[in-house]
Design a protein around this motif. Structure first.
Motif, PDB file in Angstrom:
ATOM      1  N   GLN A 181      -7.455   2.790   6.877  1.00 14.53           N
ATOM      2  CA  GLN A 181      -6.246   2.971   7.115  1.00 14.53           C
ATOM      3  C   GLN A 181      -5.871   3.080   8.267  1.00 14.53           C
ATOM      4  O   GLN A 181      -4.548   2.798   8.843  1.00 14.53           O
ATOM      5  CB  GLN A 181      -5.853   4.590   6.488  1.00 14.53           C
ATOM      6  N   GLU A 182      -6.753   2.960   9.325  1.00 10.90           N
ATOM      7  CA  GLU A 182      -6.174   2.891  10.845  1.00 10.90           C
ATOM      8  C   GLU A 182      -6.411   1.271  11.134  1.00 10.90           C
ATOM      9  O   GLU A 182      -6.007   0.947  11.948  1.00 10.90           O
ATOM     10  CB  GLU A 182      -7.382   3.402  11.432  1.00 10.90           C
ATOM     11  N   ARG A 221      -3.852  -2.569   6.504  1.00  7.89           N
ATOM     12  CA  ARG A 221      -3.545  -1.572   5.769  1.00  7.89           C
ATOM     13  C   ARG A 221      -1.942  -2.046   5.056  1.00  7.89           C
ATOM     14  O   ARG A 221      -1.596  -1.743   4.014  1.00  7.89           O
ATOM     15  CB  ARG A 221      -3.499  -0.163   6.232  1.00  7.89           C
TER      16      ARG A 221
END
Length: 467
Positions: free
Chosen positions: A398-399, A404
């Protein structure tokens, strides 16, 4: 789905020739079957045959006391390096297994060799296949289904995958492909140009609502063209037949188009839906929204030098774009025809049929493949969306930006139609792209492309499945 008969109505990356990077070959036997298949494949699609049939065993494994597992893949360049890194990690975690990863150049020869080794009964324990090619292999008995209980014991279950790719991996109610990723055809954007064209959301990235719908998308393209002084949307269709097909099939799916491709019968497409797609594309390629008569390299060059605001391309181009535009953004394919749908394919693992399967090797193969799925964070660095969703849900994934941001494309993925002749690297995509080139160049009406595509589909359907 409305099927309107076309006849009579008016209107990863290019696959290269196969070359083995690392392998061990020996006689595969089954020469009668081989000769038959070779002749059939060559006759069906003009597929070039290279190299020998390969009987496979991990070299040195027997003497080391380890269980040998050989895997064929088609990854080169950055993808190839990442796969080797993942294989190394899995091998280190399974010291009782000797993993031999063999890379061959992708394209028609790769799939021909895979079919021949399977028909000979001594293929590698596993191989990478575009899931779009599954319909040409599973029905002919060249692959074996996965044991769901064995996968579940390794914490790999249906719930761990997006429904679209899991369903595409099925044949006759069984899982024949284990998806490694989903790699969609998406839209990259230059955040500065998008911002200056008033198309950004509160987060500074492209607002998908601002480009939803055909009219709004074209208006957005003109707004970005005013900013760049050239064009707003990057798309190269000249000499990129695969790109043409990806664009068409994604938009056609958004427009609710269905199909029927039954061997021995004429092809069916929704002619009105297909024609509307080409009407839109002709409007888009007007020299302002998108450049006329542009190939993929020229389109990429314009995008990377800020002479256009967005770019349609595969997510595998992310490393190249990010090198030129460190803050490059990317989203799923905009809903131009209202219904969200995103053309995609999936690198998947398959089990080529073994003449004499070894239970120990099969068990070891499952452990290796499950381990590779769980190394998906490494794979994601190249831009691919890991198919194994627990990886996508990890904080580390998610980073990853913009990965993402376009990950939702996996949830609306649409794949090539199910037929033995379709799929990534196939002659089918080449012929479809050729059929639409004159229309995209504005030299033929939209319906001409549809008529030509149906004619080419009929040619494939009149031929027997060589597998």
């Amino acid at each position: 789905m409305t099927l309107l008969r076309g006849r009579g109505a008016t209107g990863q990356g290019s696959p290269g020739s196969g070359s083995r990077i690392r392998s061990r070959a020996e006689s595969a036997g089954g020469l009668s079957r081989r000769a038959l298949l070779q002749a059939a494949l060559a006759g069906a699609g003009g597929i070039a045959l290279g190299g020998t049939l390969a009987g496979c065993a991990a070299p040195g494994a027997a003497s080391s006391g380890k269980t040998p597992v050989m895997i064929w893949d088609l990854f080169s360049g950055g993808d190839g390096a990442l796969m080797q890194e993942m294989v190394g990690a899995v091998a280190a975690a399974n010291p009782d297994i000797a993993v031999d990863s063999t890379t061959l150049e992708w394209g028609a020869p790769y799939y021909t060799k895979l079919a021949m080794t399977s028909s000979g009964g001594r293929p590698p324990e596993a191989a990478v296949m575009h899931v779009s090619r599954l319909a040409g292999y599973a029905p002919g008995g060249l692959l074996e289904p996965f044991d769901l209980d064995a996968l579940a014991a390794l914490e790999v279950t249906e719930a761990d995958f997006a429904p679209a790719v899991w369903q595409k991996a099925q044949f006759d109610g069984q899982l024949y492909a284990l998806p490694l990723d989903t790699h969609p055809y998406i839209m990259f954007h230059n955040p500065v140009i998008v911002q200056d064209a008033s198309l950004a959301g509160p987060d500074g990235k492209l607002d998908l609502d601002a480009v939803a719908g055909a009219d709004r998308f074209l208006a957005a393209g003109r707004a970005m063209a005013e900013v760049t002084g050239e064009t707003g949307v990057g798309w190269g269709y000249q000499r990129d037949t695969a790109g043409c097909w990806r664009m068409f099939w994604g938009l056609y799916s958004q427009n609710g188009g269905g199909y029927e491709l039954t061997p021995g019968r004429p092809a069916d497409l929704d002619i009105e839906a297909a024609t509307e797609v080409f009407e839109f594309l002709q409007e888009m390629v007007d020299g302002t929204v998108a450049a006329k008569n542009q190939d993929g390299n020229a389109a990429a060059g314009r995008f990377m030098t800020a002479r256009t605001g967005t770019m349609f391309a595969g997510e595998w181009d992310l490393p190249m774009f990010r090198e030129a535009l460190p803050d490059v953004g990317a989203t799923q394919f905009p809903a131009i025809f209202g219904t969200p749908a995103n053309y995609a394919d999936s690198h998947s693992f398959v089990l080529p049929r073994q003449a004499h399967p070894d239970p120990a090797q099969r068990e070891a193969t499952y452990r290796v493949l499950a381990g590779l799925l769980k190394e998906g964070l490494t794979w994601a660095s190249a831009g691919h969306i890991p198919a194994y969703q627990p990886v996508v849900e990890e904080p580390a994934y998610q980073e990853l930006v913009p990965q993402r941001d376009y990950a939702p494309a996996a949830e609306i993925a649409v794949f090539d139609p199910d037929a033995w002749f379709t799929g990534g690297g196939s002659d089918f995509q080449t012929r479809m792209g050729d059929a639409m080139t004159d229309t995209l160049a504005g030299e033929a009406p939209p319906r001409t492309a549809v008529t030509r595509m149906l004619s080419e589909m009929d040619r494939f359907l009149s031929q027997p499945n060589p597998a």
